[in-house]
Motif scaffolding. Structure first.
Motif, PDB file in Angstrom:
ATOM      1  N   CYS A 161       3.377  13.035 -11.484  1.00 31.37           N
ATOM      2  CA  CYS A 161       3.718  13.975 -10.380  1.00 31.37           C
ATOM      3  C   CYS A 161       2.651  13.946  -9.295  1.00 31.37           C
ATOM      4  CB  CYS A 161       3.868  15.390 -10.932  1.00 31.37           C
ATOM      5  SG  CYS A 161       5.341  15.637 -11.944  1.00 31.37           S
ATOM      6  N   SER A 162       1.387  13.859  -9.694  1.00 32.77           N
ATOM      7  CA  SER A 162       0.307  13.795  -8.691  1.00 32.77           C
ATOM      8  C   SER A 162       0.454  12.548  -7.836  1.00 32.77           C
ATOM      9  CB  SER A 162      -1.050  13.810  -9.393  1.00 32.77           C
ATOM     10  OG  SER A 162      -1.211  14.989 -10.155  1.00 32.77           O
ATOM     11  N   VAL A 163       0.809  11.414  -8.492  1.00 32.57           N
ATOM     12  CA  VAL A 163       1.009  10.181  -7.725  1.00 32.57           C
ATOM     13  C   VAL A 163       2.157  10.361  -6.731  1.00 32.57           C
ATOM     14  CG1 VAL A 163       1.676   7.755  -7.903  1.00 32.57           C
ATOM     15  CG2 VAL A 163       0.045   8.733  -9.538  1.00 32.57           C
ATOM     16  N   HIS A 164       3.216  11.007  -7.183  1.00 34.71           N
ATOM     17  CA  HIS A 164       4.344  11.241  -6.255  1.00 34.71           C
ATOM     18  C   HIS A 164       3.948  12.151  -5.088  1.00 34.71           C
ATOM     19  CE1 HIS A 164       7.216   8.976  -8.501  1.00 34.71           C
ATOM     20  NE2 HIS A 164       7.157   9.755  -9.602  1.00 34.71           N
ATOM     21  N   PHE A 165       3.120  13.155  -5.384  1.00 34.77           N
ATOM     22  CA  PHE A 165       2.635  14.023  -4.297  1.00 34.77           C
ATOM     23  C   PHE A 165       1.811  13.241  -3.286  1.00 34.77           C
ATOM     24  CE2 PHE A 165       3.413  17.785  -7.066  1.00 34.77           C
ATOM     25  CZ  PHE A 165       4.197  18.473  -6.171  1.00 34.77           C
ATOM     26  N   ILE A 166       0.983  12.289  -3.818  1.00 35.75           N
ATOM     27  CA  ILE A 166       0.185  11.461  -2.895  1.00 35.75           C
ATOM     28  C   ILE A 166       1.117  10.617  -2.030  1.00 35.75           C
ATOM     29  CG2 ILE A 166      -1.459   9.555  -2.803  1.00 35.75           C
ATOM     30  CD1 ILE A 166      -2.742  10.715  -5.351  1.00 35.75           C
ATOM     31  N   THR A 167       2.196  10.104  -2.642  1.00 34.20           N
ATOM     32  CA  THR A 167       3.160   9.313  -1.858  1.00 34.20           C
ATOM     33  C   THR A 167       3.797  10.158  -0.757  1.00 34.20           C
ATOM     34  OG1 THR A 167       3.626   7.977  -3.815  1.00 34.20           O
ATOM     35  CG2 THR A 167       5.229   7.889  -2.018  1.00 34.20           C
ATOM     36  N   LEU A 168       4.154  11.395  -1.108  1.00 37.28           N
ATOM     37  CA  LEU A 168       4.751  12.282  -0.100  1.00 37.28           C
ATOM     38  C   LEU A 168       3.779  12.573   1.033  1.00 37.28           C
ATOM     39  CD1 LEU A 168       6.703  14.836  -2.343  1.00 37.28           C
ATOM     40  CD2 LEU A 168       7.626  12.945  -0.982  1.00 37.28           C
ATOM     41  N   LYS A 169       2.496  12.787   0.693  1.00 35.28           N
ATOM     42  CA  LYS A 169       1.496  13.030   1.742  1.00 35.28           C
ATOM     43  C   LYS A 169       1.379  11.824   2.667  1.00 35.28           C
ATOM     44  CE  LYS A 169      -1.382  16.400  -0.678  1.00 35.28           C
ATOM     45  NZ  LYS A 169      -2.744  16.693  -1.171  1.00 35.28           N
ATOM     46  N   LYS A 170       1.405  10.638   2.059  1.00 35.26           N
ATOM     47  CA  LYS A 170       1.302   9.436   2.891  1.00 35.26           C
ATOM     48  C   LYS A 170       2.516   9.324   3.823  1.00 35.26           C
ATOM     49  CE  LYS A 170       1.010   4.408   2.642  1.00 35.26           C
ATOM     50  NZ  LYS A 170      -0.137   4.323   3.541  1.00 35.26           N
ATOM     51  N   LEU A 171       3.705   9.580   3.271  1.00 35.66           N
ATOM     52  CA  LEU A 171       4.897   9.520   4.119  1.00 35.66           C
ATOM     53  C   LEU A 171       4.848  10.566   5.229  1.00 35.66           C
ATOM     54  CD1 LEU A 171       7.664   9.014   1.375  1.00 35.66           C
ATOM     55  CD2 LEU A 171       6.744   7.301   2.968  1.00 35.66           C
ATOM     56  N   ASN A 172       4.272  11.737   4.913  1.00 31.82           N
ATOM     57  CA  ASN A 172       4.142  12.786   5.944  1.00 31.82           C
ATOM     58  C   ASN A 172       3.209  12.331   7.058  1.00 31.82           C
ATOM     59  OD1 ASN A 172       4.450  15.444   7.056  1.00 31.82           O
ATOM     60  ND2 ASN A 172       2.393  15.867   6.328  1.00 31.82           N
ATOM     61  N   ARG A 173       2.075  11.671   6.667  1.00 29.92           N
ATOM     62  CA  ARG A 173       1.148  11.181   7.690  1.00 29.92           C
ATOM     63  C   ARG A 173       1.812  10.112   8.550  1.00 29.92           C
ATOM     64  NH1 ARG A 173      -2.296  11.043   3.297  1.00 29.92           N
ATOM     65  NH2 ARG A 173      -2.263   8.763   3.279  1.00 29.92           N
ATOM     66  N   LEU A 174       2.565   9.230   7.905  1.00 29.76           N
ATOM     67  CA  LEU A 174       3.235   8.182   8.667  1.00 29.76           C
ATOM     68  C   LEU A 174       4.255   8.781   9.650  1.00 29.76           C
ATOM     69  CD1 LEU A 174       3.834   5.509   5.849  1.00 29.76           C
ATOM     70  CD2 LEU A 174       2.103   5.472   7.669  1.00 29.76           C
ATOM     71  N   ALA A 175       4.955   9.845   9.188  1.00 28.91           N
ATOM     72  CA  ALA A 175       5.944  10.475  10.086  1.00 28.91           C
ATOM     73  C   ALA A 175       5.260  11.095  11.300  1.00 28.91           C
ATOM     74  CB  ALA A 175       6.740  11.532   9.322  1.00 28.91           C
ATOM     75  N   HIS A 176       4.130  11.756  11.077  1.00 33.12           N
ATOM     76  CA  HIS A 176       3.399  12.361  12.200  1.00 33.12           C
ATOM     77  C   HIS A 176       2.849  11.285  13.134  1.00 33.12           C
ATOM     78  CE1 HIS A 176       3.537  16.605  11.301  1.00 33.12           C
ATOM     79  NE2 HIS A 176       3.274  16.355  10.012  1.00 33.12           N
ATOM     80  N   MET A 177       2.398  10.174  12.558  1.00 35.28           N
ATOM     81  CA  MET A 177       1.886   9.091  13.399  1.00 35.28           C
ATOM     82  C   MET A 177       3.017   8.488  14.235  1.00 35.28           C
ATOM     83  SD  MET A 177      -0.733   7.366  10.638  1.00 35.28           S
ATOM     84  CE  MET A 177      -1.100   5.973  11.660  1.00 35.28           C
TER      85      MET A 177
END
Length: 722
Positions: free
Chosen positions: A129-145
Motif C-alpha cells: 500500500c505504501s508503494v501504491h501511495f508513492i505511485t499516486l504521489k508521483k502521478l499527482n506531481r506529474l499532473a501538476h507539472m
C-alpha cells in the motif's frame, strides 16, 4: 520485513517543488518555479538501490553511471514528463487505486480473521500500500507539472497575441491619423470662396483687358480666379469712394434738417408753458384733461365691446368708486392698421386662400397641418389693444383685471393679477387662493369660464379642429359670462334674456360685479392670513367672536393641509357628500386634524369659490377606540350639523370672513364635549380618566340615540341640547 526496514530503504528522490495551483497564478511565481526546475535538471544526487517488492514499480528515467567507483543514478521528472503518455498515466492511476482498494480489503479480512497487527501478511500488504501511495504521489506531481507547463505555454501564446494586437492598434491609429489629415486637406476652404464674385461672362465683358487677360485666364482656372479677385477689388474701391461722397451729401441734408428742427423745437417751450399753466386748473376741477384727451384718441381704435367696457367702467369709477381706474394697453399702430372689422377679415382670408390656390404652381404650398395651425392662430387672434381695470382695497392690495377681445370669435376674455403690500409666500396650503387661473371661478353661480358663451364658436372650432376652448384659456384668458355682459355682449342660451344690449347691459351689471370682485379679493386675502395661522396649529378667533366659545378649549388643531380633488374622493367618510352632488372640481379641498390625548378627529373641508357666501362643508371621522364617522355615529353627525347647519351663529361680523376659523374652533369645542361626556363603562360613571369633565352640561345625553349637548349658551357658559 518490518515497516521500519522499508522506511530506511526508501530511495531519496529530488522532487520539483512546483507547489499547489494557487501558487502558480502569478507571473513572478511562474518564473521562480521555472528556475527551480532548471536547477533540478542539472543536479546530481546519489541514490541508493532499493529492492522493491512485487507489485507496480515507480516509472522513471534512471541511468546508472560510475563516479568515483560509486553507483549513482540521475532522476529528472521533467525529462520523464516529455516522454510519458497522459492516457497511460490515467490508466496507471485507475489500476493503482483499484489495487490499493483491494489491499485495504485484504487487510480488513485478515484482521477480521484474527490476524495480529504485526503479522507478516498484514505488514507485507501495508508495504505494498505504501508503494501504491508513492505511485499516486508521483502521478499527482506529474499532473501538476503538466498543468503548469500548459499554463506557461498559454501565457507565452497570449503574450505573442498581445504584441501582435498592439502592433495592429498602432497601425490603425496611424491610418486614422492619416485619414484625418487627408480629410482636413479636402475640407480646406479659402476665404475667397466666401466672396460673391461676378459671373465669368460679366467679368470678361466689363473688366479691362489688362485685368481680364483672356489669352491667359481662359485656359488657366487659377489665373482666372486671381483676375476675378483683382476686378472685385477694383470695384469695391470705386464703390467705397461713392459711399464717402454719399455720406458727405447725407451730412449736408442732416444739417439742414437739424436747423429746421431747432426752429420747431423753439416753439415747444411756449406750448409746454401753456399746458403747465392749465394743470392747476385741471387738478382743482378733478378733470385730467390731458390724460383723458390721450386716452380718448386711443379709444377710437378700440373694438366696440372694449369701448363699452371702458366707458361704463370709467363712469362707475367717477361716480361710485374712486379706487377704480381704467387704462388702455397695447400697440396703437397695429390697431390703426386694422381698418376692417373681423367679419371682413374672414372674407378677405378666404379670398387670399383662393388666390393661393390659383398661384400654387409658382410657389410651394404648406402642408395641411401647418395650414390648420395658422388657421387656429388666426381664429384665436386677439385685438392689439386691451383694457386694464385696477380695483384697490383699503389695505393697499390691488386686483388687476386685463380684458381682451378675440376678434374672430366675438367674445371677451379676462386675466387677473393680484398685488399686495405684504409678503404672501408663507402659507403652503394657500397656494391656490390667489392663483390667476381660479381666482374668479364662480363669481356668479356656475360660471366656470372654461367654455365660450358664444354658440356660433362651436361651428368655427369644428372647421379648424379645436375640440374645446378650455385648452387655450391659460393663454387667452377666461371667457366668463359676466365679462361678456360688462362689454355689452349677450348671447342666446337656455336661460332668460334681459332684453338689454350694449351700454345698457353693461351698466346694469357693472356695480354688482365690481362689488363681487372686491369682495372676492378681500375674502381670499383674509383666508390667506388665516391659513398661515392654521398651518402653525393656531386658530385665529377675533375679539368680536370670542363670546361664541368657552374660555377654555382643550382640543387643538394639529394639522391643516391642502388636498387635491382626487385625494378627497378617495376618503371613505366623504362618499355620502359626493353622492349628494355637493362637491365640484372647482372647489378647494383641505384636511384638518384636531387632537386631544389619544383621540384624533379628521375633518375633510370643502370650500366653495364663493366663500363666505357659500359656507365650507365639513365631513368628520373620529379615531378613538376604533374609527367612527358621521354615517355610523349620531353624535358625530350632530357635530357636523353644528358646523354645517348652524353656520349662521358662526358668521361673525359682516361680511363673515371669520366663518372658517369659527367653524374649526366650534369643532374643537364639540370634540371636548364629546370626549368628556362619553361613558367609559356601562355602570353610569362620568367618563374616562383621560378626559376629565371641564365643561358644564345640563344633561350629558338625551334620547334613544344618546345625543350630547353641543350647543354653547353665552353668557351662562353651559352646554345644552338643541
Amino acid at each position: 520485513m518490518s515497516s521500519d526496514a522499508v522506511k530506511k530503504r526508501k530511495p531519496k528522490v529530488i522532487r520539483n517543488e512546483s507547489g499547489t495551483p494557487e501558487t502558480k497564478r502569478g507571473r513572478a511565481e511562474g518564473d521562480q518555479l521555472s528556475a527551480v526546475s532548471s536547477l533540478v535538471k542539472f543536479r546530481k544526487v546519489r541514490l541508493r538501490q532499493v529492492t522493491y517488492p512485487a507489485g507496480p514499480h515507480l516509472i522513471g528515467q534512471r541511468k546508472p553511471f560510475t563516479v568515483k567507483n560509486q553507483d549513482v543514478r540521475v532522476y529528472n521528472e521533467e525529462v520523464e514528463l516529455e516522454v510519458r503518455d497522459p492516457q497511460q498515466d490515467y490508466m496507471l492511476y485507475k489500476n493503482t487505486c483499484a489495487a490499493l482498494a483491494k489491499l485495504m480489503a485484504e487487510i480488513q479480512e485478515l484482521k477480521a480473521g484474527g490476524a495480529k497487527v504485526g503479522s507478516v501478511e498484514i505488514e507485507e500488504r501495508r508495504t505494498q500500500c505504501s508503494v501504491h501511495f508513492i505511485t499516486l504521489k508521483k502521478l499527482n506531481r506529474l499532473a501538476h507539472m503538466r498543468l503548469k507547463k500548459g499554463r506557461d505555454q498559454t501565457h507565452e501564446a497570449k503574450q505573442r497575441v498581445d504584441v501582435l494586437h498592439l502592433q495592429l492598434q498602432n497601425l490603425l491609429y496611424e491610418v486614422m491619423h492619416l485619414q484625418k489629415e487627408i480629410g482636413k486637406c479636402l475640407e480646406f476652404r479659402s476665404q475667397h470662396e466666401e466672396i460673391e464674385l461676378v459671373s465669368e461672362e460679366e467679368f470678361f465683358q466689363e473688366a479691362p483687358a489688362e485685368i481680364s487677360r483672356p489669352h491667359v485666364t481662359r485656359d488657366d482656372q487659377h489665373q482666372l480666379t486671381l483676375a476675378r479677385l483683382d476686378w472685385e477689388l477694383e470695384q469695391r474701391k470705386r464703390l467705397a469712394e461713392q459711399y464717402k461722397m454719399s455720406l458727405a451729401r447725407k451730412e449736408k441734408i442732416q444739417k439742414a434738417i437739424e436747423q429746421k428742427r431747432e426752429y420747431l423745437s423753439s416753439l415747444q417751450p411756449g406750448l409746454q408753458n401753456i399746458m403747465q399753466a392749465s394743470l392747476p386748473v385741471q387738478e382743482y376741477l378733478a378733470i385730467p384733461f390731458e390724460h383723458m384727451q390721450k386716452q380718448a384718441e386711443v379709444a377710437r381704435h378700440l373694438p366696440p365691446p372694449l369701448y363699452v367696457l371702458l366707458v361704463q367702467a370709467g363712469a362707475y369709477g367717477q361716480a361710485c368708486d374712486k379706487n377704480l381706474s381704467v387704462s388702455i394697453r397695447g400697440d396703437v399702430d397695429e390697431a390703426k392698421a386694422l381698418s376692417r372689422p373681423p367679419e371682413d377679415s374672414q372674407d378677405d382670408e378666404s379670398d387670399s386662400d383662393a388666390e393661393e390656390e390659383q398661384q400654387n404652381t409658382k410657389r410651394r404650398r404648406a402642408t395641411s397641418g401647418v395650414q390648420l395651425d395658422d388657421k387656429r392662430k388666426e381664429m384665436l387672434r386677439r385685438h392689439p389693444l386691451s383694457l386694464c381695470v385696477d380695483l384697490k382695497c383699503k389695505d393697499g392690495s390691488v386686483l388687476h383685471l386685463f380684458f381682451y377681445y378675440l376678434m374672430n370669435l366675438n367674445i371677451l376674455t379676462v386675466k387677473t393679477k393680484v398685488s399686495t403690500t405684504a409678503d404672501l409666500s408663507g402659507a403652503v396650503s394657500a397656494g391656490e387662493l390667489l392663483n390667476s387661473e381660479s381666482l374668479l371661478n364662480c363669481l356668479y353661480a356656475s360660471d366656470h369660464g372654461k367654455e365660450t358663451p358664444n354658440p356660433a364658436n362651436r361651428y368655427q372650432f369644428d372647421k379648424v379642429g379645436i375640440t374645446t376652448f378650455g385648452d387655450y384659456v391659460s393663454d387667452l384668458g377666461h371667457p366668463y359670462v359676466w365679462v361678456q355682459k360688462l362689454g355689452g355682449l349677450q348671447f342666446s342660451s337656455g336661460g332668460a334674456q334681459s332684453g338689454l344690449t350694449g351700454s345698457a347691459l353693461s351698466a346694469s351689471h357693472m356695480e354688482r360685479t365690481m362689488k363681487l370682485l372686491r369682495g372676492r379679493l378681500q375674502a381670499r386675502l383674509a383666508l390667506h392670513k388665516q391659513f398661515s395661522s392654521l398651518e402653525h396649529s393656531i386658530i385665529p378667533v377675533s375679539s368680536e367672536c370670542q363670546h361664541l366659545f368657552p374660555a377654555k378649549v382643550v382640543s387643538g388643531l394639529m394639522r391643516w393641509t391642502l388636498m387635491s380633488h382626487q385625494e378627497f374622493t378617495e376618503l371613505g367618510f366623504v362618499q355620502h357628500v359626493l353622492k349628494a352632488g355637493l362637491v365640484h372640481e372647482t372647489d378647494l379641498f383641505f384636511m384638518a386634524a384636531v387632537e386631544r390625548g389619544t383621540a384624533r378627529l379628521l375633518a375633510a373641508v370643502v370650500m366653495n369659490p364663493r366663500y363666505p357666501e357659500v359656507a365650507p362643508l365639513f365631513s368628520l371621522s373620529l379615531h378613538w377606540k376604533g374609527e367612527r364617522s358621521g354615517r355610523t355615529d349620531d353624535n358625530l353627525r350632530a357635530m357636523e350639523s353644528e358646523v354645517n347647519v348652524f353656520r349662521s351663529e358662526l358668521q361673525g361680523p359682516r361680511p363673515g370672513l371669520q366663518l372658517l376659523t369659527n367653524q374649526i374652533q366650534r369643532l374643537c369645542v364639540c370634540l371636548d364635549v364629546y370626549l368628556e361626556t362619553e361613558s367609559q363603562v356601562c355602570d353610569g360613571s362620568e367618563g374616562p380618566k383621560e378626559f376629565p369633565r371641564e365643561k358644564m352640561c345640563l344633561r350629558t345625553a338625551r334620547g334613544p340615540s344618546r345625543l350630547k349637548p353641543f350647543k354653547y349658551n353665552h353668557p351662562q357658559g353651559f352646554f345644552s341640547h338643541r
